[in-house]
Design an enzyme around this catalytic site. Structure first.
Site, PDB file in Angstrom:
ATOM      1  N   LYS A   2       0.923  -1.275   0.125  1.00  0.00           N
ATOM      2  CA  LYS A   2       0.008  -0.127  -0.017  1.00  0.00           C
ATOM      3  C   LYS A   2       0.926   1.248  -0.135  1.00  0.00           C
ATOM      4  O   LYS A   2       1.899   1.227   0.456  1.00  0.00           O
ATOM      5  CB  LYS A   2      -0.896  -0.142   1.355  1.00  0.00           C
ATOM      6  N   SER A   4      -9.801   1.210   2.697  1.00  0.00           N
ATOM      7  CA  SER A   4      -8.903   2.090   1.857  1.00  0.00           C
ATOM      8  C   SER A   4      -7.748   1.454   0.970  1.00  0.00           C
ATOM      9  O   SER A   4      -7.419   1.895   0.080  1.00  0.00           O
ATOM     10  CB  SER A   4      -8.478   3.276   2.811  1.00  0.00           C
ATOM     11  N   SER A  41      -9.835  -1.124   6.767  1.00  0.00           N
ATOM     12  CA  SER A  41      -9.259  -0.973   5.594  1.00  0.00           C
ATOM     13  C   SER A  41      -8.627  -2.307   4.870  1.00  0.00           C
ATOM     14  O   SER A  41      -8.177  -2.200   3.848  1.00  0.00           O
ATOM     15  CB  SER A  41      -8.449   0.143   5.432  1.00  0.00           C
TER      16      SER A  41
HETATM   17  N1  GLN Z   1     -13.188   3.419   5.950  1.00  0.00           N
HETATM   18  C1  GLN Z   1     -12.347   3.801   7.262  1.00  0.00           C
HETATM   19  C2  GLN Z   1     -12.143   5.357   7.376  1.00  0.00           C
HETATM   20  O1  GLN Z   1     -12.511   6.029   6.316  1.00  0.00           O
HETATM   21  C3  GLN Z   1     -11.234   2.902   7.032  1.00  0.00           C
HETATM   22  C4  GLN Z   1     -10.036   3.595   7.367  1.00  0.00           C
HETATM   23  C5  GLN Z   1      -8.911   2.542   7.714  1.00  0.00           C
HETATM   24  O2  GLN Z   1      -9.280   1.420   8.044  1.00  0.00           O
HETATM   25  N2  GLN Z   1      -7.647   2.897   7.090  1.00  0.00           N
HETATM   26  O3  GLN Z   1     -11.710   6.116   8.054  1.00  0.00           O
END
Ligand code: GLN
Length: 472
Positions: free
Chosen positions: A78, A153, A177
């Site tokens: 990532k 994400s 995420s």
């Molecule tokens: N959907 C979550 C957010 O927008 C996920 C964040 C994550 O796990 N990095 O904060």
């Protein structure tokens, strides 16, 4: 050209050891697959120039008879994980052109185990989002239906594995995420216990919740990676030892299901049906499935959306146009700062910085931030108590299958995608998403996922039940 689709870490290691193919051939096949498939999917932001040189290095070691757990295995990372001498942008404009001066601990561990770091993958900007739509570098598409999101994400890392462009990848999980995109793309996604994997060199979002973990095709592969990357690290003072939390009970094949949590509205019927089928499968494997009452777990999301922006506003203060990446000059120093941050950060990131600044402001601190911290402790105690009775807690990973681009009209709609994944971050517990079948939507088959969460440091319970579930 080698076809990556049937390959796992285990089988690729066999192939390399038995000289069925070389690491160079494996990496060439990955690069070819990316060139072919990623024009449409946009999972990769970059294939690193030294990928083939790394492969040659691995081939040399294989020739010398070295046997390392990840020797010659292609990995995607990532875009928020630092790899020395390579770009890392957290999919944000503000870090355009930033080259990492160091290796994150996880990358160092992967390299020491022989892995080949092939390239970096697209994600929501600074890992903020559930669909990979907030990236400054375009959207990533779901390989099962390109009109749908891959989740987020870490959407790029999920697609990279699901579309067989690499054998494994790393993501980060602050509220789901890793697990949610794994469910949307039909692969395994695993978040270890908070503190078991060093975050040194992970671009921080919410330091009290962030965790790094793998995407793989099998549970066995996720375990191999976890064994490589876990451990205490002097570079991350939040890492903890194996025996930090006393073991509450022996594994006795008991799974708890918090029904009240997902039987309400907002959870799609196909997801509920799939969960019931998964429960039946566990029963047929000799598991006892019992109801558990977790009355406060549904407050996890509300607590998250206070704690997260608070830490985001603080963590992202370092991006000021002076130290890293983008600089946009203004009338004076303060104006430089406003212009750089105004142009460098996207809408979602700015929204969260503003929210976070608000919940931390004097007069609101106790009402919001203080209350959210108390809720975090209550939820953690509640979950940990449940693990006196059961080995694992089972829920769907996400309330729906992968949704269409632009379908979530308001930020709040999008935030609800994390409802089932966020409790494991709030409590620090390890949690996995497993592929649990497909559902036909129109004329496409979309993958679904179930989530298993265990007590702190009980990764062993997760791996054991997950392997049985997937028949590994
Ligand atoms: N959907 C979550 C957010 O927008 C996920 C964040 C994550 O796990 N990095 O904060």
């Amino acid at each position: 050209m080698i076809d990556l689709s049937p390959l796992t870490i285990q089988s690729a290691r066999e192939g390399l050891k038995n000289k069925k193919f070389t690491a160079r051939e494996l990496i060439e096949a990955s690069i070819e697959a990316i060139k072919n498939r990623d024009k449409e999917l946009n999972a990769f932001l970059e294939i690193f120039d030294d990928a083939l040189a790394q492969a040659d290095e691995a081939d040399k070691k294989i020739k010398e008879g070295l046997d390392l757990p990840l020797l010659g295995i292609p990995f995607a990372i990532k875009d928020n994980i630092l790899f020395e001498g390579h770009k890392a942008t957290a999919s944000s404009k503000i870090l355009e052109g930033f080259i990492s001066p160091t290796n994150s601990t996880v990358i160092q561990k992967l390299l020491d185990a022989g892995a080949i770091i092939l390239g970096r993958t697209n994600c929501d900007e600074f890992a903020m989002g559930s669909s990979t739509e907030t990236s400054a570098y375009g959207i990533t598409k779901n390989p099962h239906d390109v009109s749908r999101v891959p989740g987020g994400s870490s959407g790029g890392s999920a697609v990279a594995v699901a579309a067989h462009m690499t054998i494994a990848s790393l993501g980060s999980d602050t509220a789901g995420s890793i697990r949610q995109p794994a469910a949307f793309c039909g692969v395994v996604g695993f978040k270890p216990t908070y503190g078991r994997v060093s975050r040194s060199g992970l671009i921080a979002m919410t330091s009290s919740l962030d965790q790094i973990g793998p995407f793989t095709k099998t549970v066995a592969d996720a375990e191999i990676i976890y064994e490589v990357i876990r451990g205490m690290d002097k570079m991350d003072s939040t890492t903890t030892a194996e025996n930090t939390y006393p073991k509450q009970k022996e594994f006795n094949k008991t799974i708890g299901v918090p029904r009240a949590f997902f039987e309400g509205e907002g959870v799609s019927e196909v997801v509920k049906k799939n969960l019931e089928e998964s429960i039946e499968k566990f029963k047929s494997l000799g598991y006892k499935v019992v109801d558990v009452d977790l009355p406060n777990i549904s407050y996890s999301l509300a607590a998250y959306y206070i704690l997260m922006p608070a830490e985001v506003s603080s963590n992202l203060a370092r991006f000021d146009g002076v130290k890293y990446g983008l600089f946009v000059g203004g009338e004076n120093g303060i104006d430089d700062y406003f212009k750089t941050r105004g142009m460098g950060f996207g809408r979602e990131v700015r929204r969260r910085i503003i929210l976070g600044t608000y919940v931390l402001s004097s007069g609101y601190y106790d009402a919001y931030y203080g209350s959210a911290l108390k809720a975090k402790q209550i939820i953690t105690n509640e979950l940990r108590n449940a693990f006196n009775e059961v080995d694992l807690i089972l829920t769907p990973t996400a309330p729906t299958p992968a949704f269409k681009f632009g379908e979530k009209a308001t930020p709040l709609d999008m935030y609800l995608a994390d409802i089932f994944t966020v409790p494991a971050n709030i409590s620090g517990c390890p949690s996995i998403s497993l592929p649990s079948g497909f559902v036909k939507v129109g004329d496409v088959d979309l993958p679904l996922g179930i989530e298993l969460t265990a007590d702190l440091n009980r990764e062993d319970n997760i791996f054991r039940a997950s392997k049985e579930f997937l028949g590994e």
